[in-house]
Scaffold this motif. Sequence first.
Motif, PDB file in Angstrom:
ATOM      1  N   GLN A 157      -7.567   0.756   3.242  1.00 12.10           N
ATOM      2  CA  GLN A 157      -8.365   1.503   2.268  1.00 12.10           C
ATOM      3  C   GLN A 157      -8.723   2.903   2.802  1.00 12.10           C
ATOM      4  OE1 GLN A 157      -9.427   0.360  -0.956  1.00 12.10           O
ATOM      5  NE2 GLN A 157      -7.797  -1.080  -0.467  1.00 12.10           N
ATOM      6  N   TYR A 199       1.424   8.485   3.401  1.00 11.21           N
ATOM      7  CA  TYR A 199       0.784   7.200   3.674  1.00 11.21           C
ATOM      8  C   TYR A 199       1.596   6.407   4.700  1.00 11.21           C
ATOM      9  CZ  TYR A 199      -2.144   3.170   2.936  1.00 11.21           C
ATOM     10  OH  TYR A 199      -3.026   2.138   3.144  1.00 11.21           O
ATOM     11  N   PHE A 234      -4.864   2.909  -6.858  1.00 13.73           N
ATOM     12  CA  PHE A 234      -4.274   2.430  -5.609  1.00 13.73           C
ATOM     13  C   PHE A 234      -4.479   0.921  -5.465  1.00 13.73           C
ATOM     14  CE2 PHE A 234      -4.823   1.538  -1.011  1.00 13.73           C
ATOM     15  CZ  PHE A 234      -3.579   1.918  -0.541  1.00 13.73           C
ATOM     16  N   ASN A 235      -5.716   0.468  -5.661  1.00 13.49           N
ATOM     17  CA  ASN A 235      -6.011  -0.959  -5.498  1.00 13.49           C
ATOM     18  C   ASN A 235      -5.366  -1.815  -6.580  1.00 13.49           C
ATOM     19  OD1 ASN A 235      -7.494  -1.035  -3.043  1.00 13.49           O
ATOM     20  ND2 ASN A 235      -9.142   0.021  -4.100  1.00 13.49           N
ATOM     21  N   ALA A 288      -5.948   5.446   2.569  1.00 16.06           N
ATOM     22  CA  ALA A 288      -5.781   5.932   1.193  1.00 16.06           C
ATOM     23  C   ALA A 288      -6.850   6.963   0.854  1.00 16.06           C
ATOM     24  CB  ALA A 288      -5.817   4.760   0.218  1.00 16.06           C
ATOM     25  N   LEU A 289      -8.068   6.703   1.288  1.00 18.66           N
ATOM     26  CA  LEU A 289      -9.158   7.660   1.055  1.00 18.66           C
ATOM     27  C   LEU A 289      -8.883   8.987   1.758  1.00 18.66           C
ATOM     28  CD1 LEU A 289     -12.343   5.419   1.332  1.00 18.66           C
ATOM     29  CD2 LEU A 289     -11.681   6.827  -0.637  1.00 18.66           C
ATOM     30  N   MET A 324      -8.507   5.671  -5.895  1.00 20.86           N
ATOM     31  CA  MET A 324      -8.653   4.347  -5.301  1.00 20.86           C
ATOM     32  C   MET A 324      -8.555   3.224  -6.323  1.00 20.86           C
ATOM     33  SD  MET A 324      -8.607   4.961  -2.172  1.00 20.86           S
ATOM     34  CE  MET A 324      -8.968   3.339  -1.518  1.00 20.86           C
ATOM     35  N   GLU A 325      -9.016   3.449  -7.528  1.00 19.86           N
ATOM     36  CA  GLU A 325      -8.903   2.404  -8.551  1.00 19.86           C
ATOM     37  C   GLU A 325      -7.439   2.114  -8.849  1.00 19.86           C
ATOM     38  OE1 GLU A 325     -10.320   1.622 -13.137  1.00 19.86           O
ATOM     39  OE2 GLU A 325     -11.570   2.915 -11.872  1.00 19.86           O
ATOM     40  N   ALA A 337       0.830  -1.204   0.000  1.00 17.31           N
ATOM     41  CA  ALA A 337       0.000   0.000   0.000  1.00 17.31           C
ATOM     42  C   ALA A 337       0.866   1.256   0.000  1.00 17.31           C
ATOM     43  CB  ALA A 337      -0.941  -0.017   1.201  1.00 17.31           C
ATOM     44  N   ASP A 345      -7.794  -4.795   6.111  1.00 20.45           N
ATOM     45  CA  ASP A 345      -8.109  -4.371   4.745  1.00 20.45           C
ATOM     46  C   ASP A 345      -8.840  -3.033   4.723  1.00 20.45           C
ATOM     47  OD1 ASP A 345      -6.973  -6.668   3.639  1.00 20.45           O
ATOM     48  OD2 ASP A 345      -8.852  -7.780   3.738  1.00 20.45           O
ATOM     49  N   GLY A 346      -9.838  -2.894   5.580  1.00 22.13           N
ATOM     50  CA  GLY A 346     -10.627  -1.667   5.610  1.00 22.13           C
ATOM     51  C   GLY A 346      -9.821  -0.452   6.011  1.00 22.13           C
ATOM     52  N   ARG A 347      -8.946  -0.619   7.006  1.00 23.39           N
ATOM     53  CA  ARG A 347      -8.128   0.512   7.477  1.00 23.39           C
ATOM     54  C   ARG A 347      -7.141   0.940   6.404  1.00 23.39           C
ATOM     55  NH1 ARG A 347      -8.849   4.649   9.603  1.00 23.39           N
ATOM     56  NH2 ARG A 347      -7.234   5.568  10.857  1.00 23.39           N
TER      57      ARG A 347
END
Length: 142
Positions: free
Chosen positions: A66, A49, A79-80, A69-70, A76-77, A36, A62-64
């Motif tokens: 993400q 980051y 980034f992922n 990054a937000l 995000m597209e 990440a 996983d959620g954290r």
Amino acid sequence: ELLLQQVLDQYQGKVKLIVKHFPSENHPYAFMAAAAALAANEQNKFWEYHEKLFDNFDTLNDGRIQALALELGLDMEKFNADIKSPSIHGIINRDIEEGLTAGISGVPTFFVNGKKLTEYTLIGIQRAIETEFNKNAKPPPD
């Protein structure tokens, strides 16, 4: 972070900081966090980051990953996609191999001109840098 910034400020233009990734096998999200950070680097947000990761190391999932990054407003597209990129995974795996070869067992670990430091203080790092500068100083002409 603050320690490294002090060193970079003091030796501005004279030293270079190179970051290598050595994710702990004991942390289930360490490899993903490294990926990440490199994905954020693709959007010129590595340090921002990186700092968020370290501030949240004990709550990573996983959620954290993400959400951080937000918070930085990353695409995000991209980034992922970059998190899953074989080239980013290759960088991390190369860093791990280099770390193992260098005898690293944990992080952070600091090197100055390939010499592993034993004193992780401002004075210890300054001493190592000055020693290297003095080795490379040319004697005055006769």
